[in-house]
Scaffold this motif. Structure first.
Motif, PDB file in Angstrom:
ATOM      1  N   LEU A 258       0.797  -1.233   0.111  1.00  0.00           N
ATOM      2  CA  LEU A 258      -0.030   0.042  -0.067  1.00  0.00           C
ATOM      3  C   LEU A 258       0.828   1.281   0.018  1.00  0.00           C
ATOM      4  N   ASN A 259       0.168   2.388  -0.547  1.00  0.00           N
ATOM      5  CA  ASN A 259       0.823   3.506  -0.692  1.00  0.00           C
ATOM      6  C   ASN A 259       1.027   4.174   0.873  1.00  0.00           C
ATOM      7  N   SER A 260       2.187   4.483   1.475  1.00  0.00           N
ATOM      8  CA  SER A 260       2.659   4.627   2.764  1.00  0.00           C
ATOM      9  C   SER A 260       2.025   6.192   3.152  1.00  0.00           C
ATOM     10  N   HIS A 261       1.559   7.017   2.179  1.00  0.00           N
ATOM     11  CA  HIS A 261       0.990   8.267   2.297  1.00  0.00           C
ATOM     12  C   HIS A 261      -0.538   8.025   2.817  1.00  0.00           C
ATOM     13  N   ASP A 302       6.687   4.103  -0.621  1.00  0.00           N
ATOM     14  CA  ASP A 302       6.281   5.579  -1.120  1.00  0.00           C
ATOM     15  C   ASP A 302       6.346   5.462  -2.711  1.00  0.00           C
ATOM     16  N   PRO A 303       5.329   5.639  -3.365  1.00  0.00           N
ATOM     17  CA  PRO A 303       5.384   5.784  -4.679  1.00  0.00           C
ATOM     18  C   PRO A 303       6.465   6.842  -5.431  1.00  0.00           C
ATOM     19  N   ALA A 304       6.553   8.055  -4.687  1.00  0.00           N
ATOM     20  CA  ALA A 304       7.413   8.843  -5.335  1.00  0.00           C
ATOM     21  C   ALA A 304       8.859   8.413  -5.299  1.00  0.00           C
ATOM     22  N   LEU A 305       9.122   7.307  -4.681  1.00  0.00           N
ATOM     23  CA  LEU A 305      10.653   6.733  -4.956  1.00  0.00           C
ATOM     24  C   LEU A 305      10.758   6.227  -6.452  1.00  0.00           C
TER      25      LEU A 305
END
Length: 364
Positions: A258-261, A302-305
């Motif tokens: 899941l998305n950590s945000h 984190d998808p931002a990675l």
């Protein structure tokens, strides 16, 4: 004459050995040339049933009602065959003077019943063989596809369907949870991590009885719970038999996070409080590196990675088109290329950033 007969006999006995030697030689040569299809074909023919039973038997549940129904059907068929046989013998005796036939015997009924069962199961086997043969030849995830290193759209689409199912049940969980919070990792009153979001989803995935066996007050990897979390859960596995189902410690793996945000150990977003919109915010996606057990309470990323660019980030195994399947908070799934603009990916990761992602979403 006898010498010629002996020579013929020896030649007859020799040809099976020659055939076996030829086949083994062909397999060795094809392996040296990098042509794996013959080797894989022999492997699946020889050990395929064992692999199939190993994969399927743990999830097979015996239906008492089904057994009773089958037994009742067999008894009924035995009675019908016995009555028909007796009627046939009686009519033959009445129409002919010579009556060599004795009365219909019970063992004849058993033999007819056995033939009926063999014919019935054989029909299913023939249909199954035909279906699987066609799959092997045509499917991109079949033997031919694997031999060519292809990880085709079949598996990609199956993985995407798994993600959608996870998303739907996650949304169902949030809809009924206090504050409409998404599932996340649970911790004890002393801050000890206990269980994962996957564990919370088990009842929604049709595994209520399995969920009820878990001691939710003890950590997932404690002596009390460890055996339950060693079992791989197919809903969290990547499609395909070549992917490991357990880690080095013997715990079942998860190929989705899941998305950590959105979800975490201490904070969880609310389904009703997504300022950027549920269709513009990522819920989670595929992972293929640094895999965690499905019971691990910290299975978030984190998808931002980036996609396929960080060991702790999201990523997919697809070779033809590099990227990963990702799912949004509205339950929709999309394949995202690993070359996506990092700023857009960061915007999709946060539920309240207010960024404009309309250009990216036009193709949805």
């Amino acid at each position: 004459m006898e010498s010629e007969t002996g020579t013929t006999t020896r030649k007859t006995r020799r040809w099976p050995k020659v055939l076996v030697g030829f086949l083994l030689g062909a397999v060795v040569v094809s392996g040296c040339l990098g042509i794996l299809f013959p080797i894989q074909t022999l492997f699946y023919l020889a050990g395929g049933w064992f692999l199939f039973l190993k994969r399927v038997l743990p999830s097979v549940s015996v239906s008492l009602s089904g057994i009773i129904t089958a037994f009742a059907f067999l008894v009924l068929m035995a009675v019908i065959i016995q009555l028909l046989g007796t009627f046939l013998i009686r009519n033959v005796r009445m129409k002919t003077d010579m009556t060599p036939l004795s009365s219909w015997r019970i063992r004849w009924t058993g033999f007819c019943l056995l033939l009926l069962v063999v014919a019935f199961t054989g029909g299913f086997a023939v249909v199954g063989v035909a279906h699987q043969s066609a799959w092997i030849v045509t499917a991109s995830e079949g033997i031919i596809g694997l031999a060519s290193g292809h990880r085709g759209p079949g598996r990609k689409e199956r993985s995407q369907r798994k993600l959608k199912n996870i998303a739907y049940e996650t949304i169902n969980f949030a809809s009924g949870a206090e504050g409409n919070r998404f599932p996340g990792g649970s911790i004890s009153s002393t801050g000890l991590p206990l269980h994962s979001w996957e564990t919370e989803l088990l009842p929604y995935l049709g595994r209520l009885k399995y969920y009820q066996q878990i001691d939710r007050f003890q950590p997932w990897n404690s002596k009390t719970n460890a055996k339950l979390f060693q079992k791989p859960i197919r809903e969290f596995l990547m499609p395909g038999s070549e992917w490991p189902e357990q880690n080095n410690q013997g715990f079942g793996l998860s190929y989705y996070a899941l998305n950590s945000h959105i979800s975490g150990l201490k904070e969880r977003a609310s389904l009703n409080r997504i300022p950027d919109g549920v269709s513009n915010t990522l819920l989670g996606g595929e992972v293929v590196s640094q895999l965690r057990a499905w019971g691990d309470p910290v299975n978030f990323r984190d998808p931002a990675l980036g996609i396929n660019s960080h060991q702790e980030g999201f990523g997919g195994p697809w070779q033809q088109r590099r990227g990963a399947n990702m799912v949004f908070l509205d339950g929709s799934a999309r394949f995202i290329n690993e070359n996506i603009d990092p700023e857009i990916l960061k915007a999709l990761a946060t539920p309240h950033g207010g960024e404009d992602v309309s250009t990216f979403l036009k193709g949805r």
